[in-house]
Write a protein that holds these residues in place. Structure first.
Motif, mmCIF file in Angstrom:
data_model
loop_
_atom_site.group_PDB
_atom_site.id
_atom_site.type_symbol
_atom_site.label_atom_id
_atom_site.label_comp_id
_atom_site.label_asym_id
_atom_site.label_seq_id
_atom_site.Cartn_x
_atom_site.Cartn_y
_atom_site.Cartn_z
ATOM 1 N N LEU B 109 0.841 -1.202 0.000
ATOM 2 C CA LEU B 109 0.000 0.000 0.000
ATOM 3 C C LEU B 109 0.874 1.250 0.000
ATOM 4 O O LEU B 109 0.689 2.160 -0.817
ATOM 5 N N ILE B 110 1.849 1.261 0.912
ATOM 6 C CA ILE B 110 2.700 2.443 1.056
ATOM 7 C C ILE B 110 3.530 2.693 -0.208
ATOM 8 O O ILE B 110 3.755 3.838 -0.603
ATOM 9 N N ALA B 111 3.931 1.597 -0.847
ATOM 10 C CA ALA B 111 4.729 1.726 -2.071
ATOM 11 C C ALA B 111 3.861 2.047 -3.291
ATOM 12 O O ALA B 111 4.370 2.204 -4.399
ATOM 13 N N GLY B 112 2.550 2.110 -3.086
ATOM 14 C CA GLY B 112 1.650 2.407 -4.197
ATOM 15 C C GLY B 112 1.444 1.240 -5.153
ATOM 16 O O GLY B 112 0.952 1.415 -6.266
ATOM 17 N N LYS B 113 1.805 0.010 -4.696
ATOM 18 C CA LYS B 113 1.670 -1.154 -5.579
ATOM 19 C C LYS B 113 0.270 -1.752 -5.506
ATOM 20 O O LYS B 113 -0.107 -2.569 -6.331
ATOM 21 N N GLN B 114 -0.469 -1.426 -4.436
ATOM 22 C CA GLN B 114 -1.862 -1.844 -4.367
ATOM 23 C C GLN B 114 -2.720 -0.606 -4.157
ATOM 24 O O GLN B 114 -2.284 0.361 -3.541
ATOM 25 N N LYS B 115 -3.956 -0.664 -4.684
ATOM 26 C CA LYS B 115 -4.822 0.508 -4.671
ATOM 27 C C LYS B 115 -5.776 0.476 -3.478
ATOM 28 O O LYS B 115 -5.920 -0.537 -2.800
ATOM 29 N N TYR B 116 -6.464 1.588 -3.278
ATOM 30 C CA TYR B 116 -7.614 1.654 -2.375
ATOM 31 C C TYR B 116 -8.677 2.451 -3.115
ATOM 32 O O TYR B 116 -8.396 3.050 -4.160
ATOM 33 N N SER B 117 -9.890 2.454 -2.578
ATOM 34 C CA SER B 117 -11.000 3.090 -3.287
ATOM 35 C C SER B 117 -10.717 4.572 -3.545
ATOM 36 O O SER B 117 -10.271 5.300 -2.654
ATOM 37 N N LEU B 291 -1.400 8.871 1.420
ATOM 38 C CA LEU B 291 -0.295 7.917 1.515
ATOM 39 C C LEU B 291 0.791 8.418 2.462
ATOM 40 O O LEU B 291 1.376 7.645 3.215
ATOM 41 N N ALA B 292 1.030 9.744 2.437
ATOM 42 C CA ALA B 292 2.047 10.304 3.334
ATOM 43 C C ALA B 292 1.633 10.089 4.789
ATOM 44 O O ALA B 292 2.445 9.719 5.638
ATOM 45 N N HIS B 293 0.342 10.269 5.068
ATOM 46 C CA HIS B 293 -0.165 10.096 6.429
ATOM 47 C C HIS B 293 -0.030 8.638 6.873
ATOM 48 O O HIS B 293 0.402 8.347 7.985
ATOM 49 N N ARG B 294 -0.392 7.716 5.971
ATOM 50 C CA ARG B 294 -0.312 6.288 6.300
ATOM 51 C C ARG B 294 1.148 5.877 6.532
ATOM 52 O O ARG B 294 1.458 5.112 7.448
ATOM 53 N N THR B 295 2.030 6.403 5.689
ATOM 54 C CA THR B 295 3.455 6.071 5.822
ATOM 55 C C THR B 295 4.001 6.588 7.144
ATOM 56 O O THR B 295 4.735 5.890 7.847
ATOM 57 N N LYS B 296 3.586 7.800 7.511
ATOM 58 C CA LYS B 296 4.054 8.386 8.763
ATOM 59 C C LYS B 296 3.574 7.544 9.955
ATOM 60 O O LYS B 296 4.339 7.249 10.875
ATOM 61 N N ALA B 297 2.297 7.140 9.909
ATOM 62 C CA ALA B 297 1.750 6.329 11.010
ATOM 63 C C ALA B 297 2.520 5.011 11.123
ATOM 64 O O ALA B 297 2.834 4.541 12.218
ATOM 65 N N TRP B 298 2.841 4.420 9.980
ATOM 66 C CA TRP B 298 3.578 3.148 9.949
ATOM 67 C C TRP B 298 4.986 3.333 10.511
ATOM 68 O O TRP B 298 5.443 2.581 11.367
ATOM 69 N N ASP B 299 5.647 4.404 10.067
ATOM 70 C CA ASP B 299 7.014 4.665 10.553
ATOM 71 C C ASP B 299 7.022 5.050 12.036
ATOM 72 O O ASP B 299 7.845 4.562 12.804
ATOM 73 N N ASP B 300 6.065 5.915 12.421
ATOM 74 C CA ASP B 300 6.024 6.348 13.824
ATOM 75 C C ASP B 300 5.695 5.187 14.756
ATOM 76 O O ASP B 300 6.033 5.226 15.938
ATOM 77 N N GLY B 301 5.003 4.175 14.220
ATOM 78 C CA GLY B 301 4.616 3.033 15.060
ATOM 79 C C GLY B 301 5.702 1.971 15.149
ATOM 80 O O GLY B 301 5.557 1.015 15.913
ATOM 81 N N ALA B 302 6.773 2.143 14.406
ATOM 82 C CA ALA B 302 7.797 1.086 14.346
ATOM 83 C C ALA B 302 8.367 0.776 15.728
ATOM 84 O O ALA B 302 8.526 -0.387 16.099
ATOM 85 N N TRP B 303 8.644 1.826 16.525
ATOM 86 C CA TRP B 303 9.248 1.571 17.839
ATOM 87 C C TRP B 303 8.279 0.831 18.759
ATOM 88 O O TRP B 303 8.702 0.035 19.603
#
Lengths: 97, 324
Positions: B109-117, B291-303
């Motif tokens: 999703l983050i890489a833009g390889k799969q879509k969303y509505s 996508l930027a928001h989703r990526t940030k949430a994913w990165d911020d949640g890594a720890w």
């Protein structure tokens, strides 16, 4: 993108809808450990009073039959029609049977 | 529990026959059944896209939680956005039964390889949009999703049953919100109409391109993954929505919208399909932001993910009488 070491393990979730019913499989989720799996299961699968009890079990701890086996696992019960009540002819005038 | 890998060999014909017979009986395909690789790919693509839509779909409304006009509306909106997260998880869980991991899906999703509505690439500009999204966007989603409860892939159908039960709350809270605003001031009524004007066409686009421009539909229907075409569902949605709009006291921005006695359906105009394809290709108003928001949430949640893993490992060690 930051790398995480490994994905949290997958758990299967079973919920008892109310007293008197069996636990039923409702889905799966990821969690770091058993306690977190229970809490996540509560949040994901019982947001509307769907359960009174939850079981979680690591997916890797489940042993399952394979539906693709050439000689199906369930064949032994296939030819034992006498295990069913409908196998027996009882006259219509015999009550309560 | 993952799917058995698709095998090729002398038995493939028999397996294909068994698969086709199961689908023809309208029986369900289950995770460990043999299935054609193309079927597996199609289900993964569709269910993942659906899961991503639920997760990205939290953003337009989540934006309004902190600015809800009352505690009642805030509690409702929080519950709704939490439901979207839950729906995403049910669907990711269904996708995983086909051997794709949750992390892989998020990364695609983050890489833009799969879509969303494409609908979630439109902004929510006013609180009326919270109501319109519930009424029209979730209403369109329900039209799409109810038939999917009988889709041929078992775990997908079961996820859809849970989701449909909960979507009904989403649509009703939206309609009630709009009714409340329509009983308010002229300004509030204008806000509702403006919101409906913006969302009507994108809502119609949610059913996908017209049937003659939808290359995957025929095969998906043959496999029982889809049970209705895009145009059939779009018609159903229009027919449902017109009386609801009348009850609410708003109009739809379509001059061609008219009851057709002969067909027993409403005639309606086509959305701007060029706009649809532009949004799908990444050029909608909010694609980059979502996508930027989703990526940030994913990165911020890594720890958090790492810390929980470390804690779990430490607990296991101390239970085994290890390093205290």
């Amino acid at each position: 993108m930051s790398e995480i070491k490994a994905e949290w393990p997958l758990y299967e979730v079973f919920v008892r809808g109310k007293r008197g019913l069996n636990h039923v499989h409702v889905g799966s989720l990821h969690a770091a450990d058993d306690q977190m799996a229970l809490r996540h299961a509560r949040d994901v699968y019982t947001r509307r009073n769907e359960g009174v009890s939850i079981w979680v079990v690591r997916s890797t701890d489940i042993t399952a039959s394979s539906p693709d086996e050439k000689d199906p696992m369930f064949a032994p019960s296939g030819d034992k029609v006498y295990r069913h009540p409908t196998f027996y002819d009882i006259p219509d005038n015999v009550p309560h049977m | 529990m993952t799917a058995a890998p698709g095998t090729t060999g002398p038995d493939t014909a028999a397996l294909e026959e068994q698969f086709a017979a199961t689908v023809a009986r309208k029986d369900r395909i289950e995770p460990r059944d043999w299935m054609p690789e193309a079927y597996r790919k199609t289900v993964v693509r569709q269910v993942a896209q659906h899961a991503h839509s639920e997760i990205i779909g939290m953003q337009p409304e989540g934006n309004w939680i902190g600015r809800a006009p009352s505690l009642r509306r805030k509690a409702i909106l929080l519950a709704k956005v939490q439901d979207e997260a839950g729906h995403g998880l049910y669907l990711y869980s269904a996708t995983e039964t086909l051997g794709v991991s949750r992390r892989e899906l998020t990364e695609m999703l983050i890489a833009g390889k799969q879509k969303y509505s494409s609908i979630f690439n439109y902004p929510a500009l006013s609180y009326a949009d919270v109501g319109t999204i519930g009424w029209l966007v979730d209403g369109a989603a329900i039209c799409n999703q109810v038939p999917l409860c009988r889709t041929s892939y078992g775990p997908y159908g079961r996820a859809m049953i849970r989701i449909c039960k909960e979507e009904s709350f989403h649509q009703r809270q939206g309609f009630e919100l709009l009714m409340t605003m329509m009983r308010g001031t002229d300004e509030q009524r204008a806000m509702v109409q403006e919101s409906v004007d913006r969302f009507w066409w994108p809502a119609l686009m949610m059913f996908g391109p017209p049937d003659d421009d939808s290359p995957n539909t025929e095969q998906s229907m043959a496999w029982g993954i889809k049970t209705h075409t895009n145009d059939e569902l779009r018609q159903k949605f229009v027919d449902m929505s017109v009386p609801q709009a009348e009850a609410l006291g708003v109009t739809f921005p379509d001059p061609d919208l008219e009851w057709n006695e002969e067909r027993g359906h409403y005639d309606f105009g086509q959305p701007d399909w060029e706009e649809f394809w532009a949004v799908v290709k990444g050029n909608g108003p909010c694609n980059a932001q979502r996508l930027a928001h989703r990526t940030k949430a994913w990165d911020d949640g890594a720890w958090v993910r790492e810390a929980a893993t470390a804690f779990a490992e430490k607990t296991v060690k101390s239970q085994n009488g290890g390093d205290r």
